[in-house]
Design an enzyme around this catalytic site. Structure first.
Site, PDB file in Angstrom:
ATOM      1  CD  GLU A 137      67.419 -12.121 -38.102  1.00 40.54           C
ATOM      2  OE1 GLU A 137      66.533 -12.707 -36.644  1.00 40.54           O
ATOM      3  OE2 GLU A 137      66.025 -11.546 -38.557  1.00 40.54           O
ATOM      4  N   GLY A 169      64.362 -16.270 -39.923  1.00 40.18           N
ATOM      5  CA  GLY A 169      65.558 -17.366 -38.421  1.00 40.18           C
ATOM      6  C   GLY A 169      64.930 -18.791 -39.637  1.00 40.18           C
ATOM      7  NE  ARG A 185      51.877 -25.521 -46.575  1.00 38.78           N
ATOM      8  CZ  ARG A 185      52.089 -26.187 -47.437  1.00 38.78           C
ATOM      9  NH1 ARG A 185      50.474 -26.277 -48.098  1.00 38.78           N
ATOM     10  NH2 ARG A 185      53.364 -26.337 -47.862  1.00 38.78           N
TER      11      ARG A 185
END
Length: 343
Positions: free
Chosen positions: A220, A237, A317
């Site tokens: 994607e 995506g 993160r």
């Protein structure tokens, strides 16, 4: 002496008589010495890597040569080509070297898209400068200096000439549709892409030339030139992978098996098996990564390139400090088998 590849195909010429693209429906990898010798007699091939224009009259002898070699598909194409008025070309590559003609370049791209060789499995050095920038249209490839005239001719004939794109590389499916794939927007997969069986490329997915997947994968995001994605991995995506033409340099960036590049994430170093990069996190080779133990305690700080090829890692993160952290990945990616049934 063994040869690398041999193929008979059609060609498109510009008004100056130069070949600007070539289509090889049945390329042969590692042809037998006997086949090369017989073909050489027919087309007056001497040695080295050559692209030789052939006549329809020669195709009957070429069909007999392919039949004798047990290559019925090539023989059938040669028989049909004998009735064609299109320019015909045969390419014989004695060795795998940088292509020196457009026809050689197109053969090598089609070897990859036919899954006969994998990305980095053939030399493509200089191909970007070798190929022409072409208008790929509803009437086939047209050299750009001739496009305006062809558009006028079409309009005067009551036709509309549609230009799909202007590029050096056409879309893959105009040359080959590999078995067992699903591609939502075919314009986003370039010729020279290697699309493994079971791969699904969604509408915003993209696969460049000399790049692709080895098997079942969901794409994607963007697979840049030179990048290879392993079996069972998911490119989310909006995700992006640095390629050899987009900042990755000479380092071959890749993704191992059963790994996940989250939505809008990015990768700039070779990632191992069963790894995950969380959504929105871009990890380049030089990114400082804080390594954590199973208790969440810092062990050391390393550059991401030092983790190249290491498996079972989760990159995230820290939402409080912004620091990139890495710890053991507790779960491997499992793709939905129903989504990848592309029969």
């Amino acid at each position: 002496m063994a040869s690398f590849s041999l193929a008979l195909g059609t060609a498109t010429k510009n008004r100056d008589g130069k070949i600007i693209e070539a289509f090889f429906p049945t390329p042969v990898l590692n042809p037998s010495d006997e086949l090369v010798a017989t073909v050489a007699t027919v087309v007056d091939y001497k040695e080295g890597n050559q692209a030789i224009e052939v006549t329809s009259a020669q195709c009957a002898d070429l069909a007999a040569a392919f039949t004798a070699a047990g290559d019925e598909k090539s023989a059938q194409f040669a028989t049909k080509a004998a009735q064609s008025t299109q320019p015909l070309v045969i390419v014989i590559l004695a060795t795998d070297e940088a292509p020196t003609s457009v026809a050689e370049g197109f053969l090598k791209l089609q070897l990859i898209s036919n899954r006969l060789v994998k990305p980095h499995g053939t030399v493509l050095d200089g191909i970007f400068g070798l190929l022409h920038n072409i208008a790929w249209t509803s009437q086939g490839p047209i050299d750009l200096p001739e496009l305006a005239e062809r558009q006028i001719e079409a309009r005067l004939n009551g036709e509309v000439l549609t230009v799909d794109c202007v590029d050096k590389f056409p879309k893959m499916v105009d040359y080959v549709v590999p078995a067992g794939v699903r591609i939502a927007d075919t314009s986003r997969v370039r010729l020279g892409a290697h699309v493994g069986e079971g791969t699904t490329v969604m509408h915003e997915g993209f696969i460049n030339f000399n790049a692709g997947t080895t098997g079942v994968s969901m794409v994607e995001g963007r697979i840049s030139a030179g990048v290879m994605v392993g079996e069972g991995s998911d490119i989310g995506g909006g995700a992006s992978i640095m390629g050899t033409l987009s900042g990755g340099g000479k380092v071959v960036v890749s993704i191992g098996e059963n790994s996940l590049l989250g939505a809008n994430a990015g990768l700039g170093f070779p990632m191992g098996d069963r790894c995950t990069i969380e959504s929105g996190l871009y990890v380049t080779a030089g990114s400082k990564v804080r390594m954590l133990d199973k208790n969440g305690q810092e062990v050391e700080v390393v550059k991401a390139r030092e983790l190249a090829g290491v498996s079972d890692l989760l990159f995230r993160r820290n939402s409080m400090t912004g620091q990139i952290e890495c710890l053991a990945n507790k779960s491997a990616v499992e793709l939905n088998s129903e989504l990848h049934s592309n029969n």
